[in-house]
Scaffold this motif. Structure first.
Motif, PDB file in Angstrom:
ATOM      1  N   SER A 254       0.015 -33.318 -18.687  1.00  0.00           N
ATOM      2  CA  SER A 254      -1.232 -32.284 -18.187  1.00  0.00           C
ATOM      3  C   SER A 254      -1.679 -31.729 -17.720  1.00  0.00           C
ATOM      4  O   SER A 254      -2.082 -30.347 -17.555  1.00  0.00           O
ATOM      5  CB  SER A 254      -2.099 -33.741 -19.553  1.00  0.00           C
ATOM      6  OG  SER A 254      -2.825 -34.470 -17.762  1.00  0.00           O
ATOM      7  N   THR A 256      -3.248 -31.779 -15.243  1.00  0.00           N
ATOM      8  CA  THR A 256      -4.703 -31.778 -14.378  1.00  0.00           C
ATOM      9  C   THR A 256      -4.387 -30.903 -12.674  1.00  0.00           C
ATOM     10  O   THR A 256      -5.277 -30.340 -12.411  1.00  0.00           O
ATOM     11  CB  THR A 256      -4.871 -32.862 -13.731  1.00  0.00           C
ATOM     12  OG1 THR A 256      -4.756 -33.679 -14.824  1.00  0.00           O
ATOM     13  CG2 THR A 256      -6.385 -33.271 -13.539  1.00  0.00           C
ATOM     14  N   THR A 257      -3.144 -31.823 -12.192  1.00  0.00           N
ATOM     15  CA  THR A 257      -3.192 -30.901 -10.524  1.00  0.00           C
ATOM     16  C   THR A 257      -2.211 -29.867 -10.411  1.00  0.00           C
ATOM     17  O   THR A 257      -2.389 -29.055  -9.268  1.00  0.00           O
ATOM     18  CB  THR A 257      -2.023 -32.678  -9.736  1.00  0.00           C
ATOM     19  OG1 THR A 257      -0.983 -32.469 -11.003  1.00  0.00           O
ATOM     20  CG2 THR A 257      -3.093 -33.500  -9.779  1.00  0.00           C
ATOM     21  N   LYS A 261       4.941 -30.569 -15.139  1.00  0.00           N
ATOM     22  CA  LYS A 261       6.475 -30.577 -14.899  1.00  0.00           C
ATOM     23  C   LYS A 261       7.164 -31.357 -16.250  1.00  0.00           C
ATOM     24  O   LYS A 261       6.498 -31.809 -17.063  1.00  0.00           O
ATOM     25  CB  LYS A 261       6.578 -32.039 -14.366  1.00  0.00           C
ATOM     26  CG  LYS A 261       5.619 -31.346 -13.034  1.00  0.00           C
ATOM     27  CD  LYS A 261       5.549 -32.626 -11.827  1.00  0.00           C
ATOM     28  CE  LYS A 261       4.038 -32.491 -11.014  1.00  0.00           C
ATOM     29  NZ  LYS A 261       2.883 -32.489 -11.783  1.00  0.00           N
ATOM     30  N   VAL A 375      -6.786 -46.559 -21.459  1.00  0.00           N
ATOM     31  CA  VAL A 375      -5.524 -45.176 -20.548  1.00  0.00           C
ATOM     32  C   VAL A 375      -6.173 -43.656 -20.720  1.00  0.00           C
ATOM     33  O   VAL A 375      -7.256 -43.155 -20.704  1.00  0.00           O
ATOM     34  CB  VAL A 375      -3.534 -45.171 -21.550  1.00  0.00           C
ATOM     35  CG1 VAL A 375      -4.598 -44.697 -22.699  1.00  0.00           C
ATOM     36  CG2 VAL A 375      -3.033 -44.629 -20.742  1.00  0.00           C
ATOM     37  N   GLY A 376      -5.753 -43.671 -19.408  1.00  0.00           N
ATOM     38  CA  GLY A 376      -5.634 -41.653 -19.129  1.00  0.00           C
ATOM     39  C   GLY A 376      -6.101 -42.230 -17.901  1.00  0.00           C
ATOM     40  O   GLY A 376      -6.129 -40.849 -16.736  1.00  0.00           O
ATOM     41  N   TRP A 402      -2.255 -48.745 -16.722  1.00  0.00           N
ATOM     42  CA  TRP A 402      -1.654 -47.687 -16.188  1.00  0.00           C
ATOM     43  C   TRP A 402      -0.480 -47.172 -16.310  1.00  0.00           C
ATOM     44  O   TRP A 402       0.085 -48.128 -15.994  1.00  0.00           O
ATOM     45  CB  TRP A 402      -1.970 -48.330 -14.669  1.00  0.00           C
ATOM     46  CG  TRP A 402      -1.695 -47.145 -14.080  1.00  0.00           C
ATOM     47  CD1 TRP A 402      -2.494 -45.884 -13.081  1.00  0.00           C
ATOM     48  CD2 TRP A 402      -0.603 -46.625 -13.262  1.00  0.00           C
ATOM     49  NE1 TRP A 402      -1.863 -44.907 -12.395  1.00  0.00           N
ATOM     50  CE2 TRP A 402      -0.612 -45.132 -12.597  1.00  0.00           C
ATOM     51  CE3 TRP A 402       0.160 -47.215 -13.308  1.00  0.00           C
ATOM     52  CZ2 TRP A 402      -0.012 -44.869 -11.486  1.00  0.00           C
ATOM     53  CZ3 TRP A 402       1.360 -46.408 -12.541  1.00  0.00           C
ATOM     54  CH2 TRP A 402       2.002 -45.593 -12.082  1.00  0.00           C
ATOM     55  N   LEU A 503      -7.226 -48.951  -9.494  1.00  0.00           N
ATOM     56  CA  LEU A 503      -6.835 -47.945  -9.425  1.00  0.00           C
ATOM     57  C   LEU A 503      -7.327 -46.586  -8.643  1.00  0.00           C
ATOM     58  O   LEU A 503      -8.737 -46.507  -9.090  1.00  0.00           O
ATOM     59  CB  LEU A 503      -5.883 -47.031 -10.557  1.00  0.00           C
ATOM     60  CG  LEU A 503      -4.531 -47.678 -10.595  1.00  0.00           C
ATOM     61  CD1 LEU A 503      -3.620 -47.276  -9.726  1.00  0.00           C
ATOM     62  CD2 LEU A 503      -3.845 -49.313 -11.445  1.00  0.00           C
ATOM     63  N   ARG A 506      -5.974 -39.880  -8.029  1.00  0.00           N
ATOM     64  CA  ARG A 506      -5.466 -39.202  -7.584  1.00  0.00           C
ATOM     65  C   ARG A 506      -5.307 -39.287  -5.885  1.00  0.00           C
ATOM     66  O   ARG A 506      -6.129 -38.586  -5.602  1.00  0.00           O
ATOM     67  CB  ARG A 506      -4.538 -37.466  -8.301  1.00  0.00           C
ATOM     68  CG  ARG A 506      -4.596 -38.057  -9.665  1.00  0.00           C
ATOM     69  CD  ARG A 506      -4.843 -36.257 -10.166  1.00  0.00           C
ATOM     70  NE  ARG A 506      -5.308 -36.693 -11.798  1.00  0.00           N
ATOM     71  CZ  ARG A 506      -4.623 -37.283 -12.233  1.00  0.00           C
ATOM     72  NH1 ARG A 506      -2.846 -37.000 -12.396  1.00  0.00           N
ATOM     73  NH2 ARG A 506      -4.439 -37.502 -13.900  1.00  0.00           N
TER      74      ARG A 506
HETATM   75  P1  ATP Z   1       0.209 -33.554 -13.607  1.00  0.00           P
HETATM   76  O1  ATP Z   1       0.576 -34.653 -13.568  1.00  0.00           O
HETATM   77  O2  ATP Z   1       0.161 -32.992 -14.325  1.00  0.00           O
HETATM   78  O3  ATP Z   1      -1.624 -33.553 -12.912  1.00  0.00           O
HETATM   79  P2  ATP Z   1      -1.757 -35.885 -15.020  1.00  0.00           P
HETATM   80  O4  ATP Z   1      -0.797 -36.746 -14.084  1.00  0.00           O
HETATM   81  O5  ATP Z   1      -2.702 -35.839 -15.675  1.00  0.00           O
HETATM   82  O6  ATP Z   1      -0.612 -34.429 -14.759  1.00  0.00           O
HETATM   83  P3  ATP Z   1      -0.561 -38.027 -17.008  1.00  0.00           P
HETATM   84  O7  ATP Z   1       1.234 -38.408 -17.225  1.00  0.00           O
HETATM   85  O8  ATP Z   1      -0.650 -37.679 -18.405  1.00  0.00           O
HETATM   86  O9  ATP Z   1      -0.865 -36.051 -16.685  1.00  0.00           O
HETATM   87  O10 ATP Z   1      -1.406 -39.121 -16.715  1.00  0.00           O
HETATM   88  C1  ATP Z   1      -1.257 -39.849 -15.781  1.00  0.00           C
HETATM   89  C2  ATP Z   1      -2.557 -39.948 -14.659  1.00  0.00           C
HETATM   90  O11 ATP Z   1      -3.618 -40.659 -15.597  1.00  0.00           O
HETATM   91  C3  ATP Z   1      -1.692 -41.588 -13.421  1.00  0.00           C
HETATM   92  O12 ATP Z   1      -1.228 -40.903 -13.271  1.00  0.00           O
HETATM   93  C4  ATP Z   1      -3.224 -41.497 -13.354  1.00  0.00           C
HETATM   94  O13 ATP Z   1      -3.665 -40.678 -13.201  1.00  0.00           O
HETATM   95  C5  ATP Z   1      -4.044 -41.759 -14.860  1.00  0.00           C
HETATM   96  N1  ATP Z   1      -4.184 -42.778 -15.020  1.00  0.00           N
HETATM   97  C6  ATP Z   1      -3.567 -42.566 -16.133  1.00  0.00           C
HETATM   98  N2  ATP Z   1      -3.904 -44.733 -17.161  1.00  0.00           N
HETATM   99  C7  ATP Z   1      -5.150 -44.820 -16.055  1.00  0.00           C
HETATM  100  C8  ATP Z   1      -5.121 -46.295 -15.834  1.00  0.00           C
HETATM  101  N3  ATP Z   1      -5.292 -47.054 -17.048  1.00  0.00           N
HETATM  102  N4  ATP Z   1      -6.635 -46.471 -15.436  1.00  0.00           N
HETATM  103  C9  ATP Z   1      -6.026 -45.189 -13.751  1.00  0.00           C
HETATM  104  N5  ATP Z   1      -6.189 -44.200 -13.729  1.00  0.00           N
HETATM  105  C10 ATP Z   1      -5.224 -43.976 -15.183  1.00  0.00           C
END
Ligand code: ATP
Ligand code: MG
Length: 645
Positions: A254, A256-257, A261, A375-376, A402, A503, A506
């Protein structure tokens, strides 16, 4: 975050014994465990070897042949499930369509034939840029059926973001729609796709679903109507036996960071992992009605709308729309209409609906619900309790899953399909079977319980990404270099004395205030636990003495006015919840926060605003609408920051 079990947790299960025993065995003999799990699927040829592990590259179920489309449709139409509802689809306006498994099977076959006629062969890439309509999962399954690789681009993205992803994967065919709808507004998808195709020489043809019934340009010889092609198609296409390690799809994170990828997922490992993890987390049964509100453009949609549920012949609800349009009870209305038993959404959506107040869910019975999921991002205890009380009526466990685009499927989550352990609001509980998770310090050494560290996965698992598309070097660097030999998730976590994982967001979003490391999540959760606040974002601002000082942006609940008194109270509240070191230096009340369309706050945008830097390139991350939102928030914040300084 104490280790006490909460009373409602006890109601579900008095113990974690059975679960822990199951988990312990699964990670003692991991290969034996996955070998048995893999037998739940139907293979055309069994594997010669469960795992070939040449770090950091894993090959699962080597030599095994299977087909994801076969598992999601053919397998079911051979049984009574041919007449079972596969999809209930509905849009904002209330238009509805229902698909049985045999209808789904028929259309997947026909569309596979269309793709073949467009010269798509095994290993070719097919891009999708579609609204949340049944034709999207159908196109994905049709692509998988002939051994091609799909790459779904979220339909909220701009033409340029679409073009970038197509160019990166060199897709031959683009499947799109004339338009889609969001909050009653028409989104001209084909128009955007046309702009993208101008910039993507690899695209030979485009197939267009007539979703919106609008006038669009169709280029002769290049563009084809979906429904016209279906009529000319063969009714059966043999599902191609695919080697377990041939890719099923490429999906971009998505973002965020930073730069998204291109995550590559396998066929065999991915399907095995998702089939099992889904059963454990949601205990899916034939009579379940399952609704995941994510968009298929994210990994949640790939794994938890398409592949895992359909491989179980689940009955799904697909809703093309936002939670609060036309009214803030649109979702609750749908739950009652279809008798949804499992409802899976995100903390950000819950917080948004919370803002409207509990009178909206109160208008509906919600009595069919049995299990809730999220989730998310980490779910803050306030949102957890609201969800538990107002939606689940204190009857439904909340399965906090997670996982990441990279992990392919759920990693840490309650597993009612095995044994529902006592829940703690805000904790994703324990690792799922086969998942060897650990919390480590900067040097990679396991930390004691209660100490914050990096979440890592110590053993390969079948759902893991194979690599980053055409960039094995970045794959190695991003995930396997920080701590050699283990998978680096990039998330901070704490393990409590019960072994539960919390959790904390990041690792690159952790603030360093006067020698203390404080997670943005901790701060935001503290802010949101203040009754007047519905949503908050915390960031760090360089500070000469402390290293960083804390800045909080907060959205107020309906009925609260932004005053200095409220600011003071909120500052005191955060200080009380976390401690004096966490006292926010600055607080701003805002009406909206910059987010990705998957609902995650883009803190780097907030930071740029505070630092007076340009917000940087958003084109690859955002759709146009949300760029506008971001800019609006940006201007609003700039004014506030100016006024505050
Ligand atoms: P990018 O890696 O490009 O910055 P992103 O990490 O937002 O994008 P996703 O793979 O969709 O893309 O999201 C995974 C991340 O979302 C996890 O690494 C975590 O930080 C967060 N996450 C997802 N589900 C949970 C959860 N149930 N509890 C805590 N954090 C969660
Ligand atoms: Mg990520």
């Amino acid at each position: 975050m104490e280790s006490s079990s909460l009373p409602f947790g006890k109601k579900f299960s008095p113990t974690t014994k059975k679960y822990r025993e199951f988990h312990r065995k699964s990670i003692t003999d991991t290969e034996g465990f996955w070998d048995r799990e893999a037998r739940r699927l139907e293979w055309f040829r069994p594997w010669d070897k469960v795992l070939e592990w040449e770090p950091p590259f894993a090959r699962w179920f080597v030599g095994g042949l299977l087909n994801a489309s076969y598992l999601c449709v053919d397998r079911h139409v051979k049984t009574w499930r041919r007449s079972k509802v596969a999809l209930y689809w509905e849009d904002e306006a209330g238009n509805a369509r229902t698909w049985s498994y045999s209808q789904l099977y028929a259309e997947v076959n026909r569309f596979a034939s269309v793709l073949r006629k467009l010269n798509v062969r095994k290993g070719d890439r097919v891009a999708m840029y579609m609204p949340l309509i049944p034709e999207l999962p159908i196109t994905m399954l049709a692509t998988a059926r002939i051994g091609a690789i799909h790459t779904v681009v979220f339909s909220g993205f701009s033409a340029q973001a679409l073009a970038d992803r197509i160019n990166s994967t060199q897709a031959k065919v683009l499947v799109t729609a004339d338009g889609g709808f969001r909050r009653g507004k028409l989104i001209p998808l084909k128009e955007k796709a046309d702009v993208a195709i101008e910039r993507t020489p690899s695209v030979e043809s485009a197939v267009v679903v007539n979703r919106a019934n609008i006038d669009i340009d169709m280029k002769d010889g290049r563009d084809f109507w979906y429904h016209e092609q279906l009529k000319k198609a063969e009714s059966y296409v043999e599902p191609l036996p695919i080697e377990s390690n041939d890719p099923l799809y490429i999906l971009y994170t998505s973002g965020t960071t930073g730069k998204p990828k291109g995550i590559v997922h396998s066929t065999g490992g991915y399907m095995v992992f998702n089939h099992s993890a889904y059963k454990w987390a949601f205990d899916i049964r034939d009579e379940s009605v399952y609704w995941c509100t994510a968009d298929i453009g994210w990994v949640t949609g790939h794994s938890s709308i398409v592949y895992a549920p359909l491989s179980h012949a689940a009955t799904l609800v697909l809703y093309e729309g936002t939670p609060d349009y036309p009214n803030p009870d649109r979702w609750w209305e749908i739950i009652d209409k279809y008798g949804v038993t499992i409802f899976y959404t995100s903390p950000t959506a819950i917080r948004m609906l919370m803002r409207y107040g509990e009178e909206w869910p109160k208008k509906h019975s919600l009595s069919s619900l049995e299990t809730l999921g999220t989730v998310g991002e980490p779910i803050n205890p306030e949102a957890w309790s609201w969800y538990y009380k107002n939606i689940g009526k204190e009857r439904c466990p909340i399965v906090d899953t997670w996982w990441q685009t990279e992990t392919g499927g759920f990693m840490i989550s309650p597993a009612p399909g095995i044994e529902l352990v006592p829940l703690k609001p805000g904790s994703a509980t324990l690792p799922l079977p086969g998942i060897d998770a650990e919390v480590v310090d900067e040097k990679g050494k396991p930390v004691l319980s209660g100490v914050k560290g990096h979440l890592v996965i110590k053993k390969p698992w079948p759902g893991m990404l194979m690599t980053l598309y055409q960039d094995p070097k970045r794959y190695k660097e991003a995930y396997w270099s920080r701590f050699p030999g283990v998978f680096y998730t990039g998330d901070y976590a704490i393990r409590d004395t019960d072994g539960y994982l919390w959790l904390l967001g990041r690792a690159d979003e952790v603030l360093k205030v006067a020698g203390h490391r404080i997670g943005t999540m901790e701060l935001e959760s503290a802010a949101v636990s203040y009754p007047a606040v519905s949503e908050a974002a915390a960031i760090g601002k360089p500070h000469e003495v402390k290293g960083e000082s804390i800045v909080v942006f907060a959205i107020l609940r309906k009925g609260h006015e932004p005053t200095d008194k409220l600011k003071k109270e909120l500052r005191e509240h955060v200080r009380k919840v976390i401690g004096p070191v966490a006292t926010p230096q600055e607080i701003y009340f805002v009406n909206s926060l910059p987010k990705t369309r998957s609902g995650k706050i883009m803190r780097r945008v907030l930071k740029s605003v505070l630092m007076g830097k340009s917000i940087g390139d958003l084109s690859t991350l955002e759709d146009e609408a949300s760029v506008k939102e971001v800019k609006k928030a940006y201007e609003e914040l700039k004014k506030l920051v100016k006024a505050g300084s």
